[in-house]
Design an enzyme around this catalytic site. Structure first.
Site, PDB file in Angstrom:
ATOM      1  N   ASP A   1       4.951  -0.139   2.019  1.00 33.62           N
ATOM      2  CA  ASP A   1       4.294   0.453   0.840  1.00 33.62           C
ATOM      3  C   ASP A   1       5.252   0.652  -0.321  1.00 33.62           C
ATOM      4  O   ASP A   1       5.060   1.558  -1.138  1.00 33.62           O
ATOM      5  CB  ASP A   1       3.623   1.794   1.199  1.00 33.62           C
ATOM      6  CG  ASP A   1       2.722   1.665   2.401  1.00 33.62           C
ATOM      7  OD1 ASP A   1       1.963   0.693   2.452  1.00 33.62           O
ATOM      8  OD2 ASP A   1       2.795   2.526   3.304  1.00 33.62           O
TER       9      ASP A   1
ATOM     10  N   LYS B   1       5.587  -4.104  -2.970  1.00 32.52           N
ATOM     11  CA  LYS B   1       5.949  -5.529  -2.940  1.00 32.52           C
ATOM     12  C   LYS B   1       4.903  -6.390  -3.650  1.00 32.52           C
ATOM     13  O   LYS B   1       5.251  -7.326  -4.356  1.00 32.52           O
ATOM     14  CB  LYS B   1       6.099  -6.003  -1.488  1.00 32.52           C
ATOM     15  CG  LYS B   1       7.210  -5.291  -0.744  1.00 32.52           C
ATOM     16  CD  LYS B   1       7.240  -5.672   0.722  1.00 32.52           C
ATOM     17  CE  LYS B   1       6.103  -5.099   1.539  1.00 32.52           C
ATOM     18  NZ  LYS B   1       6.125  -3.651   1.762  1.00 32.52           N
TER      19      LYS B   1
ATOM     20  N   GLY C   1      -1.128  -4.015   3.156  1.00 27.92           N
ATOM     21  CA  GLY C   1      -2.045  -3.861   2.024  1.00 27.92           C
ATOM     22  C   GLY C   1      -1.217  -3.990   0.767  1.00 27.92           C
ATOM     23  O   GLY C   1      -0.525  -3.054   0.393  1.00 27.92           O
ATOM     24  N   HIS C   2      -1.226  -5.156   0.178  1.00 28.41           N
ATOM     25  CA  HIS C   2      -0.404  -5.374  -1.025  1.00 28.41           C
ATOM     26  C   HIS C   2      -1.276  -5.188  -2.267  1.00 28.41           C
ATOM     27  O   HIS C   2      -2.234  -5.926  -2.480  1.00 28.41           O
ATOM     28  CB  HIS C   2       0.233  -6.763  -0.981  1.00 28.41           C
ATOM     29  CG  HIS C   2       1.274  -6.868   0.091  1.00 28.41           C
ATOM     30  ND1 HIS C   2       2.010  -7.985   0.341  1.00 28.41           N
ATOM     31  CD2 HIS C   2       1.725  -5.942   0.972  1.00 28.41           C
ATOM     32  CE1 HIS C   2       2.857  -7.749   1.334  1.00 28.41           C
ATOM     33  NE2 HIS C   2       2.678  -6.516   1.733  1.00 28.41           N
TER      34      HIS C   2
ATOM     35  N   GLN D   1       5.189  -4.932   5.377  1.00 28.61           N
ATOM     36  CA  GLN D   1       5.773  -3.715   5.972  1.00 28.61           C
ATOM     37  C   GLN D   1       7.173  -3.484   5.367  1.00 28.61           C
ATOM     38  O   GLN D   1       7.393  -3.825   4.230  1.00 28.61           O
ATOM     39  CB  GLN D   1       5.819  -3.769   7.506  1.00 28.61           C
ATOM     40  CG  GLN D   1       4.443  -3.681   8.167  1.00 28.61           C
ATOM     41  CD  GLN D   1       3.673  -4.989   8.150  1.00 28.61           C
ATOM     42  OE1 GLN D   1       4.182  -6.015   8.540  1.00 28.61           O
ATOM     43  NE2 GLN D   1       2.440  -4.966   7.701  1.00 28.61           N
TER      44      GLN D   1
HETATM   45  P1  IMP Z   1       0.839  -1.639  13.372  1.00 30.65           P
HETATM   46  O1  IMP Z   1       1.680  -2.638  12.667  1.00 30.65           O
HETATM   47  O2  IMP Z   1      -0.570  -1.586  12.842  1.00 30.65           O
HETATM   48  O3  IMP Z   1       0.885  -1.745  14.852  1.00 30.65           O
HETATM   49  O4  IMP Z   1       1.444  -0.174  13.048  1.00 30.65           O
HETATM   50  C1  IMP Z   1       2.715   0.232  13.496  1.00 30.65           C
HETATM   51  C2  IMP Z   1       3.338   1.212  12.526  1.00 30.65           C
HETATM   52  O5  IMP Z   1       3.655   0.535  11.309  1.00 30.65           O
HETATM   53  C3  IMP Z   1       2.432   2.370  12.111  1.00 30.65           C
HETATM   54  O6  IMP Z   1       3.235   3.512  11.863  1.00 30.65           O
HETATM   55  C4  IMP Z   1       1.819   1.896  10.814  1.00 30.65           C
HETATM   56  O7  IMP Z   1       1.395   2.973   9.990  1.00 30.65           O
HETATM   57  C5  IMP Z   1       2.988   1.146  10.210  1.00 30.65           C
HETATM   58  N1  IMP Z   1       2.577   0.077   9.310  1.00 30.65           N
HETATM   59  C6  IMP Z   1       2.066  -1.129   9.646  1.00 30.65           C
HETATM   60  N2  IMP Z   1       1.831  -1.865   8.565  1.00 30.65           N
HETATM   61  C7  IMP Z   1       2.209  -1.124   7.517  1.00 30.65           C
HETATM   62  C8  IMP Z   1       2.236  -1.373   6.106  1.00 30.65           C
HETATM   63  O8  IMP Z   1       1.890  -2.447   5.618  1.00 30.65           O
HETATM   64  N3  IMP Z   1       2.703  -0.349   5.335  1.00 30.65           N
HETATM   65  C9  IMP Z   1       3.143   0.810   5.854  1.00 30.65           C
HETATM   66  N4  IMP Z   1       3.151   1.073   7.158  1.00 30.65           N
HETATM   67  C10 IMP Z   1       2.684   0.119   7.992  1.00 30.65           C
END
Ligand code: IMP
Length: 424
Positions: free
Chosen positions: A15, A18, A42-43, A224
């Site tokens: 977040d 990017k 979520g970009h 991420q």
């Molecule tokens: P997962 O990737 O959905 O399995 O989530 C694993 C961890 O990464 C969790 O704490 C999510 O909130 C975090 N996470 C996954 N994708 C994002 C992202 O795009 N932005 C921020 N946090 C993320």
């Protein structure tokens, strides 16, 4: 800009902004390619007073001259992906022509999502805080050599392969006390698969190598952030892919010696969604101020983000892991009017002062040490030249550059494309 690929990635827990930067930079690139992650991302891009959120599609899609690749390292949920396409088609009727999907990218099945939810529920208070998009189970099937790939859609026995993997998942789900109904999701999934079959499925690794040889400028778009990397993040509270620069190589088929700049994006403060350690977290009204001012609510799940002070040892760690050559600081405007400004410069770890990120960020063992910096009050959102930024922000930026050893080349002062200040 010399020949080769640049990588753009997040240096915190995701977040960082990017999407906005890829969108701002795209006019300099011929190809924009996503290399890992999936609909957990979520970009957000904002222009002409409209906000767009992209989950799987590269953020270069709004520029008519850029080709967009979804690389082999990405995991695709066909339903979410087609929903994204439908929204885009209304704005960019030609977008499918500019999009290539790797045949080697893995598919998220409806049962992967169920397994994600069942596994999180079973973890109780130790849950990761996953976005529940099926990311973990899909990457597990990839490394376990069970997964289904986009290219499999074109095979005559695709349905058999699907049924066989689904059966494995149903057997696993039997081990959980987790009720579910698959019918609806499965129908939507099959419809979406049939639509994807008609899109540009490609060997994007070869496309990217050809692009390199023909002198095209390539931007690899990370998702991420570094602290969510499966190896270098705050394990086990991480995602399941390689979010760091190495992931751009494995997720696209791009050799390391073809990488030019590594652009690291960070917020002027820190946020995190989901569980896991966060040494500089502010659980008070200052934290709420940052959440409100920065609209810190997840673009994928809508969850409120945790907020805290800038953590320089963590930032430098991310700079080193990725080999960052240029920094870009986002959301400097959010810190305006904060009254006080602290920055973490070292940790007290097991009683000793350290400046690096240790194996465990466990709250019991690690305490952040702060210095105070002068805060600024001015509204930055209308400023259109870096020279006009308040002196306190200039000093803050210089301090970050000195600490990390990397120049901050851009400061963002608002969500719009236009609120972007390049530093001379
Ligand atoms: P997962 O990737 O959905 O399995 O989530 C694993 C961890 O990464 C969790 O704490 C999510 O909130 C975090 N996470 C996954 N994708 C994002 C992202 O795009 N932005 C921020 N946090 C993320």
């Amino acid at each position: 800009m010399s020949q080769g690929a640049d990588i753009l990635l997040g240096l915190q827990w995701g977040d960082e902004g990017k999407g906005k930067i890829v969108d701002v930079l795209t006019k300099k690139y011929d190809v924009v390619a996503r290399f890992q992650g999936g609909p957990n991302a979520g970009h957000t891009l904002e222009f002409n007073n409209i906000k767009h959120v992209l989950h799987t599609i590269p953020s270069g899609i709004f520029h008519p001259n850029a080709d967009n690749y979804i690389g082999n390292g990405v995991v695709i949920d066909p339903i979410i992906f087609c929903g994204e396409i439908d929204k885009l088609l209304k704005l960019e009727p030609d977008c499918l022509k500019r999009l290539q999907i790797s045949r080697k990218a893995h598919l998220i099945l409806p049962t992967h999502k169920l397994l994600d939810a069942a596994s999180e529920a079973a973890k109780g208070k130790n849950k990761i805080g996953s976005t529940l998009k099926g990311i973990g189970p899909t990457y597990m099937d990839k490394t376990g050599r069970n997964g289904l790939r986009i290219g499999d859609i074109e095979l005559a026995d695709f349905l058999e392969r699907y049924q066989s993997l689904k059966k494995k998942h149903l057997d696993l789900l039997n081990g959980y006390d987790f009720p579910f109904d698959l019918k609806n999701a499965e129908e939507q999934w099959m419809d979406a698969i049939n639509r994807i079959k008609e899109m540009n499925l490609a060997d994007t690794d070869v496309l990217i190598q050809n692009a390199f040889h023909s002198g095209k400028k390539i931007l690899a778009e990370g998702a991420q952030g570094t602290l969510l990397d499966v190896d270098f993040g705050t394990y086990p509270f991480v995602t399941s892919s390689t979010t760091t620069a190495a992931g751009a190589c494995t997720g696209l088929g791009l050799a390391p010696n073809r990488i030019n700049q590594v652009i690291g994006i960070f917020k002027a403060y820190v946020t995190r969604v989901g569980s896991g350690p966060f040494p500089t977290e502010l659980n008070d009204e200052l934290g709420q101020f940052l959440r409100d001012q920065g609209n810190e609510y997840g673009s994928t799940t809508g969850r409120p983000r945790r907020t805290g002070w800038l953590d320089l040892p963590a930032l430098r760690y991310a700079v080193e892991v990725n080999g960052v050559t240029q920094l870009m600081m986002m959301k400097a405007d959010v810190l305006s009017g904060l009254g006080e400004l602290k920055v973490c410069t070292e940790y007290k770890y097991r009683g000793e002062k350290i400046e690096h990120l240790p194996y465990s960020l466990d709250q019991e063992l690690l305490e952040p040490v702060y210095i105070d910096m002068d805060a600024w009050k001015e509204d930055l959102t209308q400023i259109d030249s870096e020279k006009d930024l308040p002196n306190e922000l200039k000093a803050y930026t210089k301090f970050i550059e000195k600490y990390t050893g990397v120049p901050v080349v851009l400061i963002s002062v608002g969500p719009d494309r236009k609120q972007t200040l390049w530093r001379g």
